[in-house]
Design an enzyme around this catalytic site. Structure first.
Site, PDB file in Angstrom:
ATOM      1  N   SER A 126       0.830  -1.211   0.000  1.00  0.00           N
ATOM      2  CA  SER A 126       0.000   0.000   0.000  1.00  0.00           C
ATOM      3  C   SER A 126       0.858   1.251   0.000  1.00  0.00           C
ATOM      4  CB  SER A 126      -0.870   0.099   1.256  1.00  0.00           C
ATOM      5  OG  SER A 126      -1.287  -1.104   1.736  1.00  0.00           O
ATOM      6  N   HIS A 147      -2.177  -3.044  -6.540  1.00  0.00           N
ATOM      7  CA  HIS A 147      -2.745  -2.622  -5.262  1.00  0.00           C
ATOM      8  C   HIS A 147      -4.250  -2.872  -5.261  1.00  0.00           C
ATOM      9  CE1 HIS A 147      -3.786   0.691  -2.205  1.00  0.00           C
ATOM     10  NE2 HIS A 147      -3.378  -0.379  -1.565  1.00  0.00           N
ATOM     11  N   GLU A 159      -5.021  -0.588  -8.497  1.00  0.00           N
ATOM     12  CA  GLU A 159      -4.013   0.344  -8.968  1.00  0.00           C
ATOM     13  C   GLU A 159      -2.835  -0.502  -9.463  1.00  0.00           C
ATOM     14  OE1 GLU A 159      -4.373   4.465  -6.468  1.00  0.00           O
ATOM     15  OE2 GLU A 159      -3.748   2.751  -5.296  1.00  0.00           O
ATOM     16  N   ASN A 197      -4.700   6.295  -1.739  1.00  0.00           N
ATOM     17  CA  ASN A 197      -4.277   6.573  -0.363  1.00  0.00           C
ATOM     18  C   ASN A 197      -3.742   7.991  -0.196  1.00  0.00           C
ATOM     19  OD1 ASN A 197      -5.096   4.202   0.715  1.00  0.00           O
ATOM     20  ND2 ASN A 197      -3.119   3.172   0.524  1.00  0.00           N
TER      21      ASN A 197
HETATM   22  P1  NAD Z   1      -1.940  -9.822   7.001  1.00  0.00           P
HETATM   23  O1  NAD Z   1      -1.018  -9.613   8.136  1.00  0.00           O
HETATM   24  O2  NAD Z   1      -3.405  -9.995   7.256  1.00  0.00           O
HETATM   25  O3  NAD Z   1      -1.462 -11.107   6.139  1.00  0.00           O
HETATM   26  C1  NAD Z   1      -0.138 -11.357   5.781  1.00  0.00           C
HETATM   27  C2  NAD Z   1       0.034 -12.851   5.568  1.00  0.00           C
HETATM   28  O4  NAD Z   1       1.355 -13.097   5.072  1.00  0.00           O
HETATM   29  C3  NAD Z   1      -0.117 -13.701   6.833  1.00  0.00           C
HETATM   30  O5  NAD Z   1      -1.018 -14.755   6.586  1.00  0.00           O
HETATM   31  C4  NAD Z   1       1.301 -14.238   7.081  1.00  0.00           C
HETATM   32  O6  NAD Z   1       1.302 -15.543   7.681  1.00  0.00           O
HETATM   33  C5  NAD Z   1       1.849 -14.280   5.670  1.00  0.00           C
HETATM   34  N1  NAD Z   1       3.309 -14.303   5.613  1.00  0.00           N
HETATM   35  C6  NAD Z   1       4.190 -13.695   6.442  1.00  0.00           C
HETATM   36  N2  NAD Z   1       5.462 -13.983   6.056  1.00  0.00           N
HETATM   37  C7  NAD Z   1       5.366 -14.775   4.956  1.00  0.00           C
HETATM   38  C8  NAD Z   1       6.308 -15.397   4.107  1.00  0.00           C
HETATM   39  N3  NAD Z   1       7.616 -15.268   4.318  1.00  0.00           N
HETATM   40  N4  NAD Z   1       5.846 -16.158   3.070  1.00  0.00           N
HETATM   41  C9  NAD Z   1       4.527 -16.297   2.838  1.00  0.00           C
HETATM   42  N5  NAD Z   1       3.573 -15.729   3.635  1.00  0.00           N
HETATM   43  C10 NAD Z   1       3.991 -14.971   4.676  1.00  0.00           C
HETATM   44  O7  NAD Z   1      -1.680  -8.575   6.011  1.00  0.00           O
HETATM   45  P2  NAD Z   1      -2.707  -7.904   4.971  1.00  0.00           P
HETATM   46  O8  NAD Z   1      -3.589  -6.898   5.674  1.00  0.00           O
HETATM   47  O9  NAD Z   1      -3.330  -8.990   4.152  1.00  0.00           O
HETATM   48  O10 NAD Z   1      -1.705  -7.044   4.085  1.00  0.00           O
HETATM   49  C11 NAD Z   1      -0.887  -7.652   3.118  1.00  0.00           C
HETATM   50  C12 NAD Z   1      -0.381  -6.591   2.157  1.00  0.00           C
HETATM   51  O11 NAD Z   1      -1.499  -5.967   1.516  1.00  0.00           O
HETATM   52  C13 NAD Z   1       0.388  -5.452   2.833  1.00  0.00           C
HETATM   53  O12 NAD Z   1       1.420  -5.046   1.989  1.00  0.00           O
HETATM   54  C14 NAD Z   1      -0.648  -4.351   2.970  1.00  0.00           C
HETATM   55  O13 NAD Z   1      -0.083  -3.049   3.010  1.00  0.00           O
HETATM   56  C15 NAD Z   1      -1.431  -4.549   1.686  1.00  0.00           C
HETATM   57  N6  NAD Z   1      -2.799  -4.018   1.699  1.00  0.00           N
HETATM   58  C16 NAD Z   1      -3.573  -4.167   2.807  1.00  0.00           C
HETATM   59  C17 NAD Z   1      -4.877  -3.643   2.801  1.00  0.00           C
HETATM   60  C18 NAD Z   1      -5.773  -3.815   4.008  1.00  0.00           C
HETATM   61  O14 NAD Z   1      -6.841  -3.150   4.071  1.00  0.00           O
HETATM   62  N7  NAD Z   1      -5.446  -4.675   4.960  1.00  0.00           N
HETATM   63  C19 NAD Z   1      -5.377  -3.004   1.649  1.00  0.00           C
HETATM   64  C20 NAD Z   1      -4.561  -2.913   0.510  1.00  0.00           C
HETATM   65  C21 NAD Z   1      -3.272  -3.430   0.548  1.00  0.00           C
END
Ligand code: NAD
Length: 290
Positions: A126, A147, A159, A197
């Site tokens: 993000s 994104h 995006e 964002n």
């Molecule tokens: P999250 O913490 O819910 O999930 C991350 C997952 O990655 C977990 O299941 C974890 O076990 C796994 N993980 C960690 N290390 C790993 C590895 N080495 N190999 C494989 N898997 C691994 O995070 P999220 O909220 O899903 O966010 C993920 C990405 O998406 C981030 O970059 C975040 O900025 C982006 N994002 C989040 C949102 C939101 O609203 N949450 C929106 C858009 C983008």
């Protein structure tokens, strides 16, 4: 080129939504998640989300059988694995691990080593620079941003972020994949916050400043005014609780640091809530109690 197999790295909040929409579009998914408990939660969340969609569809179309794949068929398109090297069989890899630059660079470096050179490597970051993540690889031209928005099954736009060295072919593959899974790609430049964002976060932050300064007595008044007065579907404070106040704070910190503009300085009330562990819906307390 039409994409047939996609690997998704990380099956958390975003990863599981991405896995679901790709499988629902008829593509194969290699879901890479090292934590067994996260895998289980993801399968459960995908099943619940599909059930909800089918029930809504059936309610809206009482006389017609649901046309989509059965839950069993859809879940059968997802292969759950733990090792990153399994991504080598995909046409596109989408990384959705936590928002940590070092972790994302390490994963991209490993994916770069494991995947043939025609595989496009996308990150769902993000706020981290796509160009910096790309520099961790030997082929920065195949790295792009994709994104997605939360909740992924409901939100249309993606995006598609063009890093300094992203090739036109990699951008086209990511855009084509977005269309294949029923989403709308918007190609944007690799600037902090991209488009959404960068514009949304100052709005959310200003709502907290207004609350801190007592411009309104309570969060309900601010949210109700923004919904009724601006036609927004959610108020900025309830939206912050939904996204997670820690995420809101960390994206604001990146915008503030990288754009060197005080309009992105995180509000005191946001910093205090995060320091107290009140992160919104996920902890049961933020601007509202859940
Ligand atoms: P999250 O913490 O819910 O999930 C991350 C997952 O990655 C977990 O299941 C974890 O076990 C796994 N993980 C960690 N290390 C790993 C590895 N080495 N190999 C494989 N898997 C691994 O995070 P999220 O909220 O899903 O966010 C993920 C990405 O998406 C981030 O970059 C975040 O900025 C982006 N994002 C989040 C949102 C939101 O609203 N949450 C929106 C858009 C983008």
């Amino acid at each position: 080129m039409s994409v047939q197999i996609v690997a998704v790295v990380g099956a958390g909040t975003m990863g599981r939504g991405i896995i679901q929409v790709i499988a629902a579009a008829g593509l194969k998914v290699i879901a890479i998640e090292p934590q067994a408990s996260q895998q289980e939660k993801a399968v459960e969340a995908i099943s619940v989300s599909l059930d909800r969609q089918v029930r809504k569809w059936t309610r809206d179309n009482p006389d017609v059988t649901h046309p989509g794949p059965s839950q069993e068929e859809l879940l059968g398109r997802i292969q759950w694995v733990e090792e990153l090297s399994e991504a080598a069989n995909a046409h596109v890899v989408i990384e959705a691990v936590p928002e940590n630059e070092e972790l994302k660079c390490t994963i991209m470096r490993q994916l770069d080593a494991a995947c043939p050179e025609d595989v496009v490597l996308a990150t769902n970051t993000s706020s981290i620079s796509i160009s910096r993540i790309a520099e961790a690889t030997s082929q920065p031209e195949r790295v792009v941003g994709m994104h997605f928005f939360n909740p992924v099954p409901m939100m249309q736009p993606i995006e598609v972020v063009r890093g300094e060295k992203s090739s036109p072919e990699a951008i086209e593959t990511a855009s084509e994949l977005s269309r294949q899974i029923g989403k709308a790609p918007y190609v944007v430049a690799d600037r902090p916050g991209f488009v959404v964002n960068r514009i949304l976060l100052p709005l959310m932050n200003e709502a907290v400043i207004a609350l801190d300064e007592g411009v309104a007595d309570d969060p309900e008044t601010i949210d109700a005014l923004m919904k009724a007065g601006c036609n927004h579907p959610m108020g900025p404070l309830e939206l912050s609780d939904f996204v997670g106040l820690d995420i809101v704070l960390s994206v604001l910190e990146v915008l503030h640091r990288d754009l060197q503009d005080d309009k992105f300085r995180p509000a005191k009330g946001l910093q205090e809530r995060v320091a107290a562990g009140h992160l919104g819906r996920k902890t049961g307390k933020g601007f509202y109690d859940y």
